[in-house]
Design an enzyme around this catalytic site. Structure first.
Site, PDB file in Angstrom:
ATOM      1  N   GLU A 115       2.195  18.150 -15.153  1.00  0.00           N
ATOM      2  CA  GLU A 115       3.568  17.678 -14.892  1.00  0.00           C
ATOM      3  C   GLU A 115       3.573  16.778 -13.669  1.00  0.00           C
ATOM      4  O   GLU A 115       2.717  16.909 -12.804  1.00  0.00           O
ATOM      5  CB  GLU A 115       4.475  18.886 -14.578  1.00  0.00           C
ATOM      6  CG  GLU A 115       4.521  19.915 -15.674  1.00  0.00           C
ATOM      7  CD  GLU A 115       5.043  21.277 -15.199  1.00  0.00           C
ATOM      8  OE1 GLU A 115       5.467  21.405 -14.024  1.00  0.00           O
ATOM      9  OE2 GLU A 115       5.011  22.209 -16.017  1.00  0.00           O
ATOM     10  N   LYS A 117       4.663  15.815  -9.976  1.00  0.00           N
ATOM     11  CA  LYS A 117       5.165  16.593  -8.838  1.00  0.00           C
ATOM     12  C   LYS A 117       6.386  15.852  -8.314  1.00  0.00           C
ATOM     13  O   LYS A 117       6.282  14.801  -7.697  1.00  0.00           O
ATOM     14  CB  LYS A 117       4.108  16.739  -7.751  1.00  0.00           C
ATOM     15  CG  LYS A 117       4.576  17.659  -6.641  1.00  0.00           C
ATOM     16  CD  LYS A 117       3.417  18.135  -5.786  1.00  0.00           C
ATOM     17  CE  LYS A 117       3.800  19.305  -4.901  1.00  0.00           C
ATOM     18  NZ  LYS A 117       4.856  19.019  -3.948  1.00  0.00           N
ATOM     19  N   ASP A 119       9.582  14.825  -6.234  1.00  0.00           N
ATOM     20  CA  ASP A 119       9.802  14.842  -4.789  1.00  0.00           C
ATOM     21  C   ASP A 119      11.266  15.149  -4.483  1.00  0.00           C
ATOM     22  O   ASP A 119      12.066  14.278  -4.197  1.00  0.00           O
ATOM     23  CB  ASP A 119       9.405  13.474  -4.207  1.00  0.00           C
ATOM     24  CG  ASP A 119       9.050  13.590  -2.745  1.00  0.00           C
ATOM     25  OD1 ASP A 119       9.046  14.728  -2.219  1.00  0.00           O
ATOM     26  OD2 ASP A 119       8.781  12.555  -2.117  1.00  0.00           O
ATOM     27  N   TYR A 227      10.764  23.421 -14.190  1.00  0.00           N
ATOM     28  CA  TYR A 227       9.310  23.497 -14.361  1.00  0.00           C
ATOM     29  C   TYR A 227       8.791  24.923 -14.478  1.00  0.00           C
ATOM     30  O   TYR A 227       7.597  25.156 -14.365  1.00  0.00           O
ATOM     31  CB  TYR A 227       8.577  22.737 -13.255  1.00  0.00           C
ATOM     32  CG  TYR A 227       8.967  23.079 -11.845  1.00  0.00           C
ATOM     33  CD1 TYR A 227       8.783  24.341 -11.325  1.00  0.00           C
ATOM     34  CD2 TYR A 227       9.510  22.098 -11.015  1.00  0.00           C
ATOM     35  CE1 TYR A 227       9.138  24.641 -10.029  1.00  0.00           C
ATOM     36  CE2 TYR A 227       9.863  22.378  -9.712  1.00  0.00           C
ATOM     37  CZ  TYR A 227       9.676  23.665  -9.224  1.00  0.00           C
ATOM     38  OH  TYR A 227      10.030  23.961  -7.941  1.00  0.00           O
ATOM     39  N   LYS A 316      -2.237  15.234  -5.074  1.00  0.00           N
ATOM     40  CA  LYS A 316      -1.303  14.333  -4.394  1.00  0.00           C
ATOM     41  C   LYS A 316      -1.701  12.864  -4.548  1.00  0.00           C
ATOM     42  O   LYS A 316      -2.881  12.518  -4.548  1.00  0.00           O
ATOM     43  CB  LYS A 316      -1.239  14.675  -2.886  1.00  0.00           C
ATOM     44  CG  LYS A 316      -0.669  16.055  -2.602  1.00  0.00           C
ATOM     45  CD  LYS A 316       0.766  16.206  -3.042  1.00  0.00           C
ATOM     46  CE  LYS A 316       1.804  16.091  -1.980  1.00  0.00           C
ATOM     47  NZ  LYS A 316       1.780  16.725  -0.750  1.00  0.00           N
ATOM     48  N   CYS A 410      11.812 -24.202  14.883  1.00  0.00           N
ATOM     49  CA  CYS A 410      10.987 -23.778  13.748  1.00  0.00           C
ATOM     50  C   CYS A 410       9.527 -23.662  14.202  1.00  0.00           C
ATOM     51  O   CYS A 410       8.970 -24.610  14.761  1.00  0.00           O
ATOM     52  CB  CYS A 410      11.098 -24.784  12.607  1.00  0.00           C
ATOM     53  SG  CYS A 410       9.906 -24.493  11.283  1.00  0.00           S
ATOM     54  N   CYS A 413       7.495 -26.666  12.246  1.00  0.00           N
ATOM     55  CA  CYS A 413       7.681 -28.105  12.454  1.00  0.00           C
ATOM     56  C   CYS A 413       8.444 -28.431  13.743  1.00  0.00           C
ATOM     57  O   CYS A 413       8.591 -29.605  14.094  1.00  0.00           O
ATOM     58  CB  CYS A 413       8.396 -28.733  11.266  1.00  0.00           C
ATOM     59  SG  CYS A 413      10.136 -28.299  11.167  1.00  0.00           S
ATOM     60  N   CYS A 428      15.353 -23.220   9.240  1.00  0.00           N
ATOM     61  CA  CYS A 428      14.833 -24.423   9.879  1.00  0.00           C
ATOM     62  C   CYS A 428      15.621 -25.611   9.326  1.00  0.00           C
ATOM     63  O   CYS A 428      15.856 -25.700   8.125  1.00  0.00           O
ATOM     64  CB  CYS A 428      13.350 -24.569   9.539  1.00  0.00           C
ATOM     65  SG  CYS A 428      12.738 -26.248   9.745  1.00  0.00           S
ATOM     66  N   CYS A 434       9.538 -30.433   7.103  1.00  0.00           N
ATOM     67  CA  CYS A 434       8.836 -29.207   7.515  1.00  0.00           C
ATOM     68  C   CYS A 434       7.749 -28.872   6.491  1.00  0.00           C
ATOM     69  O   CYS A 434       8.021 -28.698   5.312  1.00  0.00           O
ATOM     70  CB  CYS A 434       9.843 -28.063   7.630  1.00  0.00           C
ATOM     71  SG  CYS A 434       9.097 -26.483   8.034  1.00  0.00           S
TER      72      CYS A 434
HETATM   73  S1  IVH Z   1       5.468  24.750  -9.684  1.00  0.00           S
HETATM   74  C1  IVH Z   1       3.911  28.606  -8.582  1.00  0.00           C
HETATM   75  N1  IVH Z   1       5.865  22.333 -10.632  1.00  0.00           N
HETATM   76  O1  IVH Z   1       6.311  21.573  -5.183  1.00  0.00           O
HETATM   77  C2  IVH Z   1       4.189  27.173  -8.622  1.00  0.00           C
HETATM   78  N2  IVH Z   1       6.406  22.743  -8.354  1.00  0.00           N
HETATM   79  O2  IVH Z   1       4.356  22.726  -3.311  1.00  0.00           O
HETATM   80  C3  IVH Z   1       5.445  26.824  -7.963  1.00  0.00           C
HETATM   81  N3  IVH Z   1       7.311  20.816  -7.189  1.00  0.00           N
HETATM   82  O3  IVH Z   1       8.206  24.284  -4.080  1.00  0.00           O
HETATM   83  C4  IVH Z   1       5.888  25.461  -8.128  1.00  0.00           C
HETATM   84  N4  IVH Z   1       7.258  19.421  -8.891  1.00  0.00           N
HETATM   85  O4  IVH Z   1       9.443  22.198  -4.904  1.00  0.00           O
HETATM   86  C5  IVH Z   1       5.948  23.126  -9.552  1.00  0.00           C
HETATM   87  N5  IVH Z   1       6.181  20.262 -11.626  1.00  0.00           N
HETATM   88  C6  IVH Z   1       6.268  21.055 -10.547  1.00  0.00           C
HETATM   89  C7  IVH Z   1       6.764  20.601  -9.313  1.00  0.00           C
HETATM   90  C8  IVH Z   1       6.814  21.479  -8.226  1.00  0.00           C
HETATM   91  C9  IVH Z   1       7.580  19.568  -7.610  1.00  0.00           C
HETATM   92  C10 IVH Z   1       7.529  21.273  -5.806  1.00  0.00           C
HETATM   93  C11 IVH Z   1       8.357  22.529  -5.709  1.00  0.00           C
HETATM   94  C12 IVH Z   1       7.505  23.517  -4.998  1.00  0.00           C
HETATM   95  C13 IVH Z   1       6.500  22.654  -4.324  1.00  0.00           C
HETATM   96  C14 IVH Z   1       5.217  23.420  -4.140  1.00  0.00           C
END
Ligand code: IVH
Length: 670
Positions: A115, A117, A119, A227, A316, A410, A413, A428, A434
């Site tokens: 999945e 991650k 933000d 998730y 990451k 400028c 020039c 300018c 120029c």
């Molecule tokens: S699973 C046991 N899945 O990342 C696993 N977390 O560093 C618990 N996060 O607190 C989290 N996308 O806020 C999971 N696809 C994803 C995620 C995700 C973002 C964040 C979440 C969590 C943090 C953990």
């Protein structure tokens, strides 16, 4: 109506609204228009107003509570909310994989649910007997804050689970975030009102969720993807994480559509690469990907260490923001003479490359962000966009930082720099005297959407200007193979190809030529409108502000720029030289006989075309007197859909816009 009937009607409306919300927010596949949804919503609202005793808290009208809280109360999580360990390289990922195989005592390939991650911030939402009863932030993992009122305002979160086969108690976990477009719009509005802006979508999401007044949260463009599940009572969830997510989706929750199931390290790495490459195309920020062992039985075998599971890991992405120091600020001069302050930075690795310059846009921006030379700043590089200074780290400002001053002359020039009242940009005044403006003007002239001179890229233009071979665009047509071949990194072959391409460019459409002149604020569309309205260059040159303003999309400012451009002798001279060199305008195929059927119609183009490029399709459509727009609406007449047409195609179908393919376009054009 009898009481029973009213109750029945209300139930029916709620049911319909829930279903349409689900189709819209979760499946991204709406069946009805927004206005039809609003009509149903208002009908329910009216009935509830007449019969307040029939209002229930899970009614779609009851998302926004009226009373702000005094403070957030604490919530004990029923099951700890864990965090994730990170890996930053393929080697570390290999090690993670090996640890798993070792612990499971197997050589078999392990299946992963993978999945993005997201933000944003983690939340837990609890349903009892299908009804949303509590939502909480992650907090320290054991105790969070009660944000039930705020979570209820998210339209993508169901107040009641869909269907009738669900657990007695269900805890759904996921990430609340703010999509990039919503974030930009929110900041734009804040800026307009002179209010403080948010630093990034994550902070904006956090700030929006931690509002004591749910009325404010309701106005923020928040979204959520689920998730995982937490506590579940009275129900047997499926045996794989991926299947659990599917079940959660069926209960009414949005689940990220990028998620999938892969095999082994190889599958994980491929997913990582794909998402890293597509990162900027996603509607929301992600800071990496998450790999989760898919089999729940294996997850249970692997268990946890401290606060993180052994069965999952976050991989990451390189950071898009880093801290560095502004060493100095230079000013660059563009085609229209605009001076852009550029920060020279202590080189820093950000977004996967080393960055040593970042644009500061203009002096208003410098003041707004309060940027000084010597400041420690956050540099942001998202995808292929030019790195920029996002903000100053004020807490690290030293006493000897220096102010940034707009130069009076400028830097290229030496002509005076002018700044018009109320305009952020300083310019300018040297015009084509120029060198910087000349170079940029030639680059623009040669560019793809202008005269499209094959092989004449930015670097080569710079070389030609540096070598003194060209001063204006007219000089291009006087170049010979010998002098071009003598340039560094050029040879006979590439030089003669270039001369050939320059010769080919002698027959542009009038619209392209007008665009290529680089008149301020005259973009492609305006150029086309001008060409259609005046039909000859001569007529355009002789036009006045009044006649110009009769042209679609041309207001007083553009009209002024056009008149100003043609009133300058050096511009007229260059145009004369171009005509002498042999520039002749291609007659538009159907210019005289505007296609009756297509004249004034609006097209949108989507997907991959095969018999022509998108630009060619656009040229053809415009030549027939129709417009090409980038977004689809009820006003669109035709959607030209190529292969892999996505959301625009579904939207067109939904709006009843006529969808055609390339062959059908050709027929229409005949
Ligand atoms: S699973 C046991 N899945 O990342 C696993 N977390 O560093 C618990 N996060 O607190 C989290 N996308 O806020 C999971 N696809 C994803 C995620 C995700 C973002 C964040 C979440 C969590 C943090 C953990």
């Amino acid at each position: 109506m009898a009481k029973d009937n009213i109750q029945h009607k209300i139930d029916d409306l709620r049911q319909q609204l829930r279903r349409h919300s689900y189709l819209y927010y979760v499946l991204d596949d709406p069946e009805i228009s927004d206005s039809e949804y609003d009509r149903l919503y208002r009908e329910l609202e009216q009935l509830e107003k007449e019969h307040p005793e029939l209002i229930t808290s899970d009614s779609p009208t009851q998302r926004v509570g009226a009373t702000p809280l005094k403070s957030f109360s604490q919530v004990q999580h029923l099951m700890p909310m864990l965090s994730l360990d990170n890996v930053f390289s393929e080697n570390e990922l290999q090690a993670f994989y090996k640890r798993i195989q070792d612990r499971l005592g197997t050589d078999n390939t392990v299946e992963f649910a993978v999945e993005p991650k997201l933000d944003g911030l983690a939340v837990s939402i609890v349903y009892e007997n299908g009804e949303l009863v509590r939502a909480a932030t992650r907090g320290d993992g054991t105790t969070g804050e009660d944000i039930t009122q705020n979570i209820r305002t998210l339209h993508s979160v169901p107040l009641r689970l869909l269907g009738d086969d669900f657990p007695d108690v269900l805890e759904v976990r996921g990430e609340v975030f703010m999509p990039k477009a919503g974030f930009d719009e929110l900041n734009r509005l804040a800026r307009e009102k002179g209010e403080k802006t948010f630093v990034n979508p994550r902070n904006a999401a956090a700030g929006s969720l931690r509002q004591l007044d749910p009325g404010i949260t309701a106005k923020r463009p928040l979204a959520m993807y689920c998730y995982g599940a937490g506590i579940v009572e009275g129900y047997d969830l499926p045996g794989k994480h991926s299947e659990i997510l599917q079940q959660i989706k069926r209960w009414g929750f949005p689940v990220c559509s990028e998620s999938k199931v892969v095999e082994g390290v190889q599958g994980c790495v491929e997913f990582y690469e794909t998402l890293l490459n597509n990162r900027d195309r996603l509607a929301y920020d992600i800071d990496g990907v998450v790999y989760k062992v898919n089999q729940i039985a294996l997850q249970n075998k692997l268990g946890f260490v401290a606060r993180a599971p052994r069965w999952a890991i976050a991989h990451k992405f390189p950071a898009q923001e880093e801290i560095t120091t502004i060493l100095d600020v230079d000013f660059q001069v563009g085609r229209t003479g605009a001076l852009t302050p550029v920060a020279r930075l202590e080189p820093v690795f950000v977004g996967g490359v080393t960055v040593s310059n970042a644009t500061l846009h203009n002096m208003d921006e410098v003041r707004r962000k309060d940027i000084h030379i010597g400041d420690k700043v956050i540099v942001r590089r998202a995808g292929d966009v030019i790195p920029e200074v996002a903000r100053v780290v004020m807490s690290l400002r030293s006493s000897d930082v220096r102010q940034i001053h707009l130069p009076k002359q400028c830097p290229v020039c030496g002509s005076d720099v002018e700044q018009t009242e109320g305009e952020a940009v300083a310019r300018c005044s040297g015009g084509l005297f120029c060198k910087a403006q000349r170079t940029e003007a030639i680059k623009h002239y040669a560019s793809r959407k202008a005269m499209d001179i094959d092989g004449l890229g930015d670097k080569l233009v710079e070389q030609l200007v540096e070598a003194g071979l060209i001063n204006t665009v007219a000089d291009l047509y006087r170049l010979n193979v010998g002098e071009v071949a003598a340039l560094e990194r050029m040879g006979e072959k590439s030089a003669s190809n270039l001369i050939e391409a320059i010769t080919v460019s002698l027959q542009p459409t009038l619209a392209r030529f007008i665009y290529a002149l680089g008149i301020r604020e005259v973009g492609e569309t305006t150029a086309l409108n001008l060409a259609n309205a005046f039909e000859s260059l001569d007529a355009l040159i002789k036009s006045d502000e009044e006649s110009l303003q009769q042209v679609p999309d041309v207001g007083p400012v553009v009209a002024q720029h056009v008149v100003k451009f043609f009133s300058q002798q050096h511009n007229v001279d260059v145009i004369k030289q171009l005509l002498d060199a042999g520039i002749r305008f291609k007659q538009r195929a159907v210019s005289a006989v505007v296609n009756e059927q297509l004249n004034g119609k609006t097209f949108v183009i989507t997907g991959t075309l095969h018999s022509m490029t998108r630009d060619q399709a656009k040229d053809k459509i415009q030549a027939a007197g129709a417009k090409v727009s980038s977004s689809i609406s009820a006003k669109t007449d035709y959607l030209l859909a190529g292969e892999k047409a996505g959301s625009k195609l579904s939207k067109a179908e939904q709006l009843g816009v006529k969808v055609i393919n390339e062959q059908q376009l050709e027929v229409l054009l005949q």
